[in-house]
Design an enzyme around this catalytic site. Sequence first.
Site, mmCIF file in Angstrom:
data_model
loop_
_atom_site.group_PDB
_atom_site.id
_atom_site.type_symbol
_atom_site.label_atom_id
_atom_site.label_comp_id
_atom_site.label_asym_id
_atom_site.label_seq_id
_atom_site.Cartn_x
_atom_site.Cartn_y
_atom_site.Cartn_z
ATOM 1 C CG HIS A 60 10.680 -42.472 27.474
ATOM 2 N ND1 HIS A 60 10.524 -41.380 26.662
ATOM 3 C CD2 HIS A 60 12.015 -42.590 27.671
ATOM 4 C CE1 HIS A 60 11.715 -40.863 26.375
ATOM 5 N NE2 HIS A 60 12.640 -41.585 26.992
ATOM 6 C CG HIS A 62 16.778 -44.338 28.798
ATOM 7 N ND1 HIS A 62 17.227 -44.151 27.514
ATOM 8 C CD2 HIS A 62 15.847 -43.371 29.011
ATOM 9 C CE1 HIS A 62 16.601 -43.108 26.981
ATOM 10 N NE2 HIS A 62 15.762 -42.625 27.868
ATOM 11 N NE ARG A 64 21.106 -45.117 31.020
ATOM 12 C CZ ARG A 64 20.781 -44.002 30.385
ATOM 13 N NH1 ARG A 64 20.722 -43.997 29.071
ATOM 14 N NH2 ARG A 64 20.522 -42.895 31.057
ATOM 15 C CG ASP A 152 14.587 -41.153 24.034
ATOM 16 O OD1 ASP A 152 13.957 -40.090 23.953
ATOM 17 O OD2 ASP A 152 15.126 -41.553 25.088
ATOM 18 C CG HIS A 179 15.036 -36.805 22.329
ATOM 19 N ND1 HIS A 179 15.353 -36.996 23.641
ATOM 20 C CD2 HIS A 179 15.712 -35.688 21.950
ATOM 21 C CE1 HIS A 179 16.167 -36.038 24.047
ATOM 22 N NE2 HIS A 179 16.407 -35.229 23.024
ATOM 23 C CG ASN A 278 17.674 -33.286 26.825
ATOM 24 O OD1 ASN A 278 16.909 -32.355 26.649
ATOM 25 N ND2 ASN A 278 18.463 -33.762 25.865
ATOM 26 C CG ASP A 305 13.262 -39.732 29.895
ATOM 27 O OD1 ASP A 305 13.921 -40.690 29.460
ATOM 28 O OD2 ASP A 305 13.594 -38.553 29.693
ATOM 29 C CG PHE A 323 20.979 -33.830 29.602
ATOM 30 C CD1 PHE A 323 20.393 -32.687 30.103
ATOM 31 C CD2 PHE A 323 21.909 -33.710 28.577
ATOM 32 C CE1 PHE A 323 20.722 -31.425 29.606
ATOM 33 C CE2 PHE A 323 22.249 -32.458 28.065
ATOM 34 C CZ PHE A 323 21.654 -31.315 28.584
#
Length: 427
Positions: A60, A62, A64, A152, A179, A278, A305, A323
């Site tokens: 998990h 990110h 971008r 997610d 999510h 979050n 995350d 978040f």
Amino acid sequence: MKTLIKNGKINSFDNQLIDAAIWIEEGLIKAIGTDFAEEAFDRVYDAQGQLITQGLVDVHVHFREPGFTYKETIKTGSEAAARGGFTTVCAMPNLNPVPDTPEKLKAIYDLIAKDAVVNVLQYAPITADLRSEVLTDMAALKAAGAFAFTNDGVGVQTAGTMYLAMKEAAANDMALVAHTEDESLLFGGVMHAGKRASELNLPGILSVTESSQIARDLLLAEATGCHYHVCHVSTKESVRVIRDAKKAGIKVTAEVSPHHLILCEEDIPEDFGYWKMNPPLRGSEDREALIEGLLDGTLDCIATDHAPHGFEEKNQSFLKAPFGIVGSEYAFQLIYTHFVKTGRFTLEQVIDWMAVKPAAIFGLNTGRLEVGQPADLAVFAIDESYTIDDKEFKSLGVNTPFVGWENYGDTIFTFVKGQPVWQKGSK
């Protein structure tokens, strides 16, 4: 090419550190021993008595890119992962454009092939453009390399859509990763609906916002036979319903993030965006339930995350900041410092939750320190303390309240297929 990592230690099955050297050849672990003095190696790396483990696996993150490269790129995100000892990471699809067709997914894999320094697997969305009720073509996306399916960043709001998505995921033998957030229960909340929200006069996010959607999805997973994986579990009620579902034989796995294991709402000192994530930091009882959930097998793995944002957008109040918290570069170190050194977890358990289990859950050929396995490895200085310093981050994001915390286990080396992708002190 023959490579040797010498003078290291590995964790044995009885949680003892034993002397070890790793012989790498053709990108694989050729042998694990203590002394290969008679062999001639092309490259030799000295672990200096530190811990050698299999590379960590994070399901998990990110990155971008495309769409939000001021927050992170595939290059900087993968470098941050390498700095933290991660050799395989799985990137979320809340991008622009969302990779909801094979062509868009292939474009991201082209970027990964060009820029990533670790193994990066890309999620595809459950529905077109994340927010719609229109299912993606899962068979085509699987053929194009989708790791699994998730929306997610937003929960799938309609039970009917989730049911149909689970049926399709099951038909394609793919995991559906959720999510969980019932938006009808958000009421504009920005932090956990608890004591600190009242003290800071901020709108709260109810625990049931998460747990009620998990409960819904678990019954849908039972009806469809889908492998259902829950992202970043944060509440004691969520742990309870997942535990009950596992006892009932439902095919569910779940992850928890380091910040939810270490922090709770009482730790939030002020109305400042670096503490906004979050799901939010919950109560101390929730944190304890998460720890117990890991220990009893209700929760299967730890995932960061990792969610970078721009400095200006996070450097403001809860009401305005997005978040998210970064985590790739110090996740193992936080868990080792706060749980292994204090005797709550064993090193074997942490390696299991951060390498073995996440790989096994999704059928990945990594996460094991064994002869014949890919030489995806990390070396950690577990006896040496260091301070988390955002000026040393490889990530573009510095949005974390852990800056300045003293940790143990800084990453000395990270290898992917036997190639060094991180070395402490390197630029």
